[in-house]
Structure formats: structure tokens, C-alpha cells
Design a protein around this motif. Structure first.
Motif, PDB file in Angstrom:
ATOM      1  N   LYS A 109      23.033   2.584  -6.616  1.00 29.56           N
ATOM      2  CA  LYS A 109      23.290   2.109  -5.297  1.00 29.56           C
ATOM      3  C   LYS A 109      22.583   0.746  -4.793  1.00 29.56           C
ATOM      4  O   LYS A 109      22.409  -0.043  -3.540  1.00 29.56           O
ATOM      5  N   LYS A 110      21.249   1.812  -4.661  1.00 33.66           N
ATOM      6  CA  LYS A 110      20.546   0.671  -3.812  1.00 33.66           C
ATOM      7  C   LYS A 110      19.492  -0.170  -5.588  1.00 33.66           C
ATOM      8  O   LYS A 110      18.478  -0.747  -5.472  1.00 33.66           O
ATOM      9  N   GLY A 111      19.882  -0.262  -6.969  1.00 34.06           N
ATOM     10  CA  GLY A 111      19.832  -1.241  -7.576  1.00 34.06           C
ATOM     11  C   GLY A 111      18.399  -0.560  -8.219  1.00 34.06           C
ATOM     12  O   GLY A 111      18.006  -1.486  -9.199  1.00 34.06           O
ATOM     13  N   LEU A 115      12.755   6.000 -11.999  1.00 33.90           N
ATOM     14  CA  LEU A 115      11.687   5.341 -10.855  1.00 33.90           C
ATOM     15  C   LEU A 115      11.035   4.928 -10.935  1.00 33.90           C
ATOM     16  O   LEU A 115       9.994   4.671  -9.442  1.00 33.90           O
ATOM     17  N   ASN A 116      10.424   4.124 -11.247  1.00 32.23           N
ATOM     18  CA  ASN A 116       8.789   3.393 -11.573  1.00 32.23           C
ATOM     19  C   ASN A 116       9.734   1.988 -10.870  1.00 32.23           C
ATOM     20  O   ASN A 116       8.680   1.117 -10.381  1.00 32.23           O
ATOM     21  N   GLN A 117      10.550   1.924 -10.245  1.00 30.44           N
ATOM     22  CA  GLN A 117      11.687   0.997  -9.648  1.00 30.44           C
ATOM     23  C   GLN A 117      11.633   1.019  -8.547  1.00 30.44           C
ATOM     24  O   GLN A 117      11.830   0.316  -7.392  1.00 30.44           O
ATOM     25  N   ILE A 118      11.219   2.310  -7.776  1.00 34.06           N
ATOM     26  CA  ILE A 118      11.146   2.678  -6.228  1.00 34.06           C
ATOM     27  C   ILE A 118      10.119   1.836  -5.734  1.00 34.06           C
ATOM     28  O   ILE A 118       8.652   2.372  -6.243  1.00 34.06           O
ATOM     29  N   LYS A 119       9.916   1.046  -4.377  1.00 35.49           N
ATOM     30  CA  LYS A 119       8.477   0.746  -4.233  1.00 35.49           C
ATOM     31  C   LYS A 119       7.782   1.385  -3.035  1.00 35.49           C
ATOM     32  O   LYS A 119       6.449   1.545  -3.122  1.00 35.49           O
ATOM     33  N   MET A 120       8.414   2.839  -2.188  1.00 33.54           N
ATOM     34  CA  MET A 120       7.429   3.736  -1.881  1.00 33.54           C
ATOM     35  C   MET A 120       6.593   4.700  -2.680  1.00 33.54           C
ATOM     36  O   MET A 120       7.397   5.348  -3.358  1.00 33.54           O
ATOM     37  N   PRO A 121       5.523   4.910  -2.654  1.00 35.63           N
ATOM     38  CA  PRO A 121       4.712   6.286  -3.420  1.00 35.63           C
ATOM     39  C   PRO A 121       5.677   7.312  -3.728  1.00 35.63           C
ATOM     40  O   PRO A 121       5.521   7.941  -2.543  1.00 35.63           O
ATOM     41  N   THR A 138       6.424   9.535 -11.084  1.00 39.57           N
ATOM     42  CA  THR A 138       5.739   8.992  -9.828  1.00 39.57           C
ATOM     43  C   THR A 138       6.158   7.526 -10.975  1.00 39.57           C
ATOM     44  O   THR A 138       5.966   7.854 -11.358  1.00 39.57           O
ATOM     45  N   ASN A 139       6.045   6.610  -9.618  1.00 39.35           N
ATOM     46  CA  ASN A 139       6.194   5.584  -9.991  1.00 39.35           C
ATOM     47  C   ASN A 139       4.988   4.710  -9.986  1.00 39.35           C
ATOM     48  O   ASN A 139       4.679   3.667 -10.552  1.00 39.35           O
ATOM     49  N   TYR A 140       3.434   5.284  -9.621  1.00 37.71           N
ATOM     50  CA  TYR A 140       2.516   4.785  -9.509  1.00 37.71           C
ATOM     51  C   TYR A 140       1.281   5.714  -9.725  1.00 37.71           C
ATOM     52  O   TYR A 140       1.402   6.932  -9.486  1.00 37.71           O
ATOM     53  N   ILE A 141       0.724   5.545 -11.564  1.00 36.11           N
ATOM     54  CA  ILE A 141      -0.467   6.822 -11.734  1.00 36.11           C
ATOM     55  C   ILE A 141      -1.707   6.307 -10.681  1.00 36.11           C
ATOM     56  O   ILE A 141      -2.020   5.178 -10.713  1.00 36.11           O
ATOM     57  N   PRO A 142      -2.516   7.502 -10.538  1.00 36.77           N
ATOM     58  CA  PRO A 142      -3.190   7.276  -9.630  1.00 36.77           C
ATOM     59  C   PRO A 142      -4.395   6.146 -10.341  1.00 36.77           C
ATOM     60  O   PRO A 142      -5.002   6.695 -11.180  1.00 36.77           O
ATOM     61  N   GLN A 143      -4.980   6.037  -9.924  1.00 40.48           N
ATOM     62  CA  GLN A 143      -6.422   5.256 -10.069  1.00 40.48           C
ATOM     63  C   GLN A 143      -7.393   6.396  -9.858  1.00 40.48           C
ATOM     64  O   GLN A 143      -7.779   7.514  -8.789  1.00 40.48           O
ATOM     65  N   ASN A 144      -8.148   5.871 -10.692  1.00 45.55           N
ATOM     66  CA  ASN A 144      -9.449   7.028 -11.155  1.00 45.55           C
ATOM     67  C   ASN A 144      -9.159   8.322 -11.409  1.00 45.55           C
ATOM     68  O   ASN A 144      -9.980   9.087 -11.385  1.00 45.55           O
ATOM     69  N   VAL A 145      -8.328   8.564 -11.947  1.00 46.98           N
ATOM     70  CA  VAL A 145      -7.779  10.098 -12.402  1.00 46.98           C
ATOM     71  C   VAL A 145      -7.970   9.128 -14.448  1.00 46.98           C
ATOM     72  O   VAL A 145      -7.563   8.281 -15.333  1.00 46.98           O
ATOM     73  N   VAL A 157      15.926   8.559 -11.946  1.00 51.36           N
ATOM     74  CA  VAL A 157      15.173   9.150 -10.823  1.00 51.36           C
ATOM     75  C   VAL A 157      16.845  10.312 -11.077  1.00 51.36           C
ATOM     76  O   VAL A 157      16.072  10.880 -10.174  1.00 51.36           O
ATOM     77  N   GLY A 158      17.433  10.300 -11.269  1.00 46.81           N
ATOM     78  CA  GLY A 158      18.496  11.958 -11.586  1.00 46.81           C
ATOM     79  C   GLY A 158      17.536  12.607 -12.261  1.00 46.81           C
ATOM     80  O   GLY A 158      17.502  13.962 -12.143  1.00 46.81           O
ATOM     81  N   LYS A 159      17.326  12.744 -13.953  1.00 49.71           N
ATOM     82  CA  LYS A 159      16.533  13.349 -14.957  1.00 49.71           C
ATOM     83  C   LYS A 159      14.951  13.597 -13.855  1.00 49.71           C
ATOM     84  O   LYS A 159      15.085  15.130 -13.821  1.00 49.71           O
ATOM     85  N   ALA A 160      14.465  12.880 -13.196  1.00 50.95           N
ATOM     86  CA  ALA A 160      12.903  13.377 -12.685  1.00 50.95           C
ATOM     87  C   ALA A 160      13.388  14.956 -11.692  1.00 50.95           C
ATOM     88  O   ALA A 160      12.703  15.922 -11.290  1.00 50.95           O
ATOM     89  N   VAL A 161      14.423  14.385 -10.630  1.00 49.56           N
ATOM     90  CA  VAL A 161      14.818  15.454  -9.369  1.00 49.56           C
ATOM     91  C   VAL A 161      15.394  16.781 -10.402  1.00 49.56           C
ATOM     92  O   VAL A 161      15.010  17.754  -9.789  1.00 49.56           O
TER      93      VAL A 161
END
Length: 285
Positions: A109-111, A115-121, A138-145, A157-161
Motif C-alpha cells: 500500500k506504500k509502494g 526492505l531496501n525500498q524503505i527510506k528511514m534507516p 536492514t535497508n542500509y549496510i553500516p559504513q566501516n563494517v 518486509v513481511g519475510k523480515a518481520v
């Protein structure tokens, strides 16, 4: 300054997280980064997709019974069957497919599909039962990892939760590629560290107080007490990393007691309001 929040697991009590977020919203406090484990992932995913705290509460009231599709009575007998099941040790009571389907529908419903389509980390911990290793959706792999193999971005999203919420003996492990994921609370019940990795300068941790056990307590009260003790013990290091710990008391609400949604939401809201001045002081300092 970027403010993060880490939401713990806790079964149906997780709707209290929406109450906490509503109280923060009412006081003009903006969350920039969110993380959630198990029940916390259910709230975190909806919030990160842009659903308001109150609407999250409405969604839970609409879909909770369908998502859970089980009550506390069969859980106890089911655990016994699980313990005696020698042929299929990965079998729980429910597949968790209904939870996955509902969340995917809400995301569409939000298009949003992945998960990587979500804007908020957002960060959602889970555990692979096959190799006893923590993974993070996650939608953003952390830097310096150095080791990025534990981060998974290409998942619905459904599979992740569903994976993060697959409580042992209640839900089957969630299969994804070559993994068999179970409840993330086994290793990271309050994902403060992962929220910090996403760039949060300060993090609010939200957990649940363990209910007292007395002579009137039933088996589910004891189960919930055990879960809380384990979750809080596992999270000791994470809680120490946080800048503020909000402990929500929910008065003996069962793991999947969907009839207590209203009171749990209010418990979360009231707890945040009661601590609001301390939270604001933490943010300002």
C-alpha cells in the motif's frame, strides 16, 4: 543530531511501542533511525514505512488475531508436542505465513516490496538456528563494517518481520535462501548497537518490565517471566550503550493475549509521558 530508538521483543505487548512513539510524536520528538526485534520489529517496520503510531495501533487491532491465529491454551500443549517431536525438530505450532502475507500487503500500500525500498534507516535482528549466528535485515549496510555478510537487504518486509518474530515452539523457523531464521531476541532483544551503527547519536531503548510471580501466577505468567528475564539478561550490554532506557510495565499480559491490545498501547503511551521530561533533557544534553 540523529535520534534512534530500539524496540524490544515481548509478544503482543509490543503494541506498547506504538504508544511510546505516539507520546514522542505528541511532544514534537522526531525519530530518525529505528530498530526492532521480534514484536519490536513489527512496530519498527510499520513506522519506518511511514505509518503513524496511532494508525499502527489501528492496524494491530484489525489484524492481530489473524497474524497470531493462536491463543495461550494451545501454546502450552504445543510446546509439549514440540519437545516430544523427534522426527521434525524444526516444527513449531504455526508457520507464520499469515504474518508475512499481511505485512507484505500493508507494505504494498506504500509502494514497498523489499526492505531496501524503505527510506528511514531500519534494523531488524534475527538468528539463524542452523549456525547460531545473528543476522540483521536492514535497508542500509553500516559504513566501516569489515564483515558485511550478516546484513541482508534484499528481502521482503513481511519475510523480515516474520523471521525476527519466529518465537521457538510457537512459530516454525522462517526459511529464506539457505537460512532457517528464528526469533531475534535469542541474541539481540534490544538492538541498540545496530541502531548506533546506522548513525544515531543518541538512542532510546524500550523494553518491558518483568511481571512478578506469586502463588496466583499460572503457567503463562511463568513463561512470560522467563522470557523477560532472558531478554533483559541478553540485552544488558545493549541497554548500557543506550542513552535512555524506557521500561514499560504491562501488568501480566500474556505472550499472545490479543485481548489486551488497548491496555498495552496505553501502558506504552503513559510510560513515555511520565518520563518525557527526562527524555527531553537527554536529547538536549
Amino acid at each position: 543530531m540523529k535520534l534512534g530508538i530500539a524496540l524490544s521483543g515481548g509478544g503482543i505487548r509490543g503494541i506498547a511501542h506504538a504508544g511510546v512513539l505516539k507520546a514522542l510524536e505528541d511532544n514534537g520528538i522526531t525519530i530518525d533511525i529505528i530498530g526492532g526485534t521480534s514484536a519490536g520489529s513489527l512496530i519498527a517496520a510499520l513506522y519506518a514505512m511511514g505509518y503513524s503510531p496511532y494508525y499502527i495501533y489501528i492496524l494491530f487491532k484489525r489484524y492481530a488475531k489473524e497474524m497470531v491465529n493462536i491463543n495461550s491454551g494451545p501454546i502450552i500443549s504445543g510446546i509439549g508436542n514440540f519437545m516430544m517431536n523427534k522426527k521434525n525438530t524444526l516444527q513449531g505450532l504455526k508457520s507464520g505465513k499469515s504474518l508475512e502475507t499481511i505485512y507484505n500487503q500493508i507494505a504494498y500500500k506504500k509502494g514497498i516490496r523489499k526492505l531496501n525500498q524503505i527510506k528511514m534507516p531500519i534494523v531488524i535482528p534475527t538468528v539463524d538456528i542452523m549456525n547460531s549466528k545473528e543476522y540483521v535485515f536492514t535497508n542500509y549496510i553500516p559504513q566501516n563494517v569489515e564483515d558485511t555478510s550478516q546484513y541482508i537487504t534484499n528481502i521482503t518486509v513481511g519475510k523480515a518481520v516474520r523471521a525476527s518474530s519466529s518465537f521457538p515452539a510457537v512459530f516454525n523457523p522462517c526459511e529464506f535462501e539457505n537460512h532457517a531464521f528464528m526469533d531475534g531476541g535469542a541474541l539481540d532483544n534490544v538492538p541498540v548497537y545496530e541502531v548506533k551503527k546506522q548513525g544515531a547519536d543518541k538512542v532510546i531503548a524500550v523494553k518491558f518490565d518483568a511481571d512478578p510471580v506469586d502463588e496466583q501466577s499460572n503457567i503463562m505468567d511463568i513463561v512470560m517471566k522467563t522470557i523477560d528475564i532472558m531478554g533483559n539478561k541478553i540485552s544488558e550490554e545493549s541497554l548500557e550503550m543506550s542513552d535512555f532506557v524506557l521500561s514499560v510495565y504491562t501488568d501480566k499480559v500474556g505472550l499472545l493475549d490479543v485481548n489486551k491490545l488497548d491496555s498495552c498501547y496505553q501502558y506504552g503511551y503513559n510510560c513515555a509521558v511520565e518520563n518525557m521530561e527526562k527524555i527531553k533533557e537527554m536529547i538536549q544534553n
